[in-house]
Design an enzyme around this catalytic site. Structure first.
Site, PDB file in Angstrom:
ATOM      1  N   HIS A 161       1.194  -1.035   0.085  1.00 39.62           N
ATOM      2  CA  HIS A 161      -0.167   0.461  -0.338  1.00 39.62           C
ATOM      3  C   HIS A 161       0.694   1.178   0.104  1.00 39.62           C
ATOM      4  CE1 HIS A 161      -4.070   2.822   0.848  1.00 39.62           C
ATOM      5  NE2 HIS A 161      -2.956   3.322   1.971  1.00 39.62           N
ATOM      6  N   SER A 209       3.913   0.904   2.275  1.00 39.30           N
ATOM      7  CA  SER A 209       3.788  -0.620   3.354  1.00 39.30           C
ATOM      8  C   SER A 209       3.687  -1.807   3.116  1.00 39.30           C
ATOM      9  CB  SER A 209       2.989  -0.535   4.452  1.00 39.30           C
ATOM     10  OG  SER A 209       2.797   1.618   5.095  1.00 39.30           O
TER      11      SER A 209
END
Lengths: 202, 202
Positions: free
Chosen positions: A116, A143
């Site tokens: 993400h 992430s």
């Protein structure tokens, strides 16, 4: 139950909706002899996703299951069947623009990962870079996390911070974060596979 | 003499002339706690190289030494002085569009690496992707090699093959090869550092 077997490499199913650059990064990372995973299959909800042609050209098995005219549950079940048929040990989401049904997620608990483009828990959802710039943040980033039923909410496996530069817009920041994503995703997936193997002794 | 010391991470000087995406890949790869190298300094022959702003924004020391109005030997000597002043153990060329003088190369023998967008020894020099496509090759790719006085001729440390797809032009192939480059360069540089340390016991 994990099907990872000692000696072989973990088999990864990658789901994409577009160009599949994170998929490509995982694929080229897996060309290293000591990489603990290999790409078993690449699937998409869009038959025209450029990443499918890329994967097929590299000799990887691919499938497309359009999401039109079918329930979410039935679509996910069809995708799940293809992933399991390909002997996947893990599923890596790489720009797969679908909300996943709870059953599908539960079936891959601890073995489905996503990347993400934000420093979670900040900026779940879409338009992450524009939001970070609008907020005056000094850094954006990316992430890798385990997928749970809640959107962009699973345990974070790794993050990379990327400085926001004067004059950045969402596009310029995205270009740099994508370079960081490609490094982070391959590294976190390799670490997950190794940790699981160390834990299970297989 | 190598200045790599036990415990610390190897210090890398990166030389760029443009956007510095391979430099960025090395930088973000080095954010992993177990990465054996760190980026000590980024230098360029072009003050306006976008990669310098990227590196500076990430807190990396940078320098620009324009190549105009100065001999090659003097330019290389000035670059060399900056690299040594920054305590570099290795030099990584990342789109550094300069022919290097023999003295400069000799001073970093075994500790200067380059990434080249072809499967060396094929297609040394420029326009590698267009030449591979024109030749009807099934694959392009990239190579990381030690730098020797001869252009693109040093020992190859690693390569990744990238399939040439129907309809590819030099730009589309370059986009995919670049993803492979970013994986390969970080991996080969880490392997070189680890091998040197294992060999020297430091």
């Amino acid at each position: 139950m994990t099907t990872v077997t000692n000696g072989g490499r973990a088999r990864i199913g990658v789901l994409i909706s577009g160009s599949g650059t994170n998929m490509a990064a995982l694929l080229y990372a897996s060309r290293a002899a000591d990489c603990p995973f290999e790409i078993a299959v690449v699937g998409s909800n869009r038959a025209e996703a450029p990443g499918l042609a890329l994967a097929a050209g590299e000799g990887i098995d691919t499938f497309a299951i359009p999401h039109g005219g079918i329930t979410r549950a039935d679509h996910d079940a069809a995708v799940d069947e293809r992933l399991r048929g390909a002997g996947c040990d893990y599923v890596a989401l790489a720009g797969y623009m679908r909300i996943l049904s709870a059953d599908f997620v539960a079936g891959w608990a601890g073995r489905m990962v996503n990347i993400h483009p934000s420093l979670l828990p900040a900026y779940k959802g879409l338009d992450t870079h524009a939001r970070a710039i609008a907020a005056g943040d000094s850094h954006g980033g990316c992430s890798v996390h385990l997928v749970t039923p809640e959107l962009d909410d699973g345990p974070v496996l790794g993050q990379t911070r990327v400085a926001i530069l004067p004059g950045d817009d969402a596009g310029s920041l995205a270009t740099r974060v994508l370079i960081a994503e490609h490094q982070l995703y391959a590294r976190c997936l390799a670490a997950l596979v190794k940790a699981d193997r160390a834990r299970t002794g297989r």
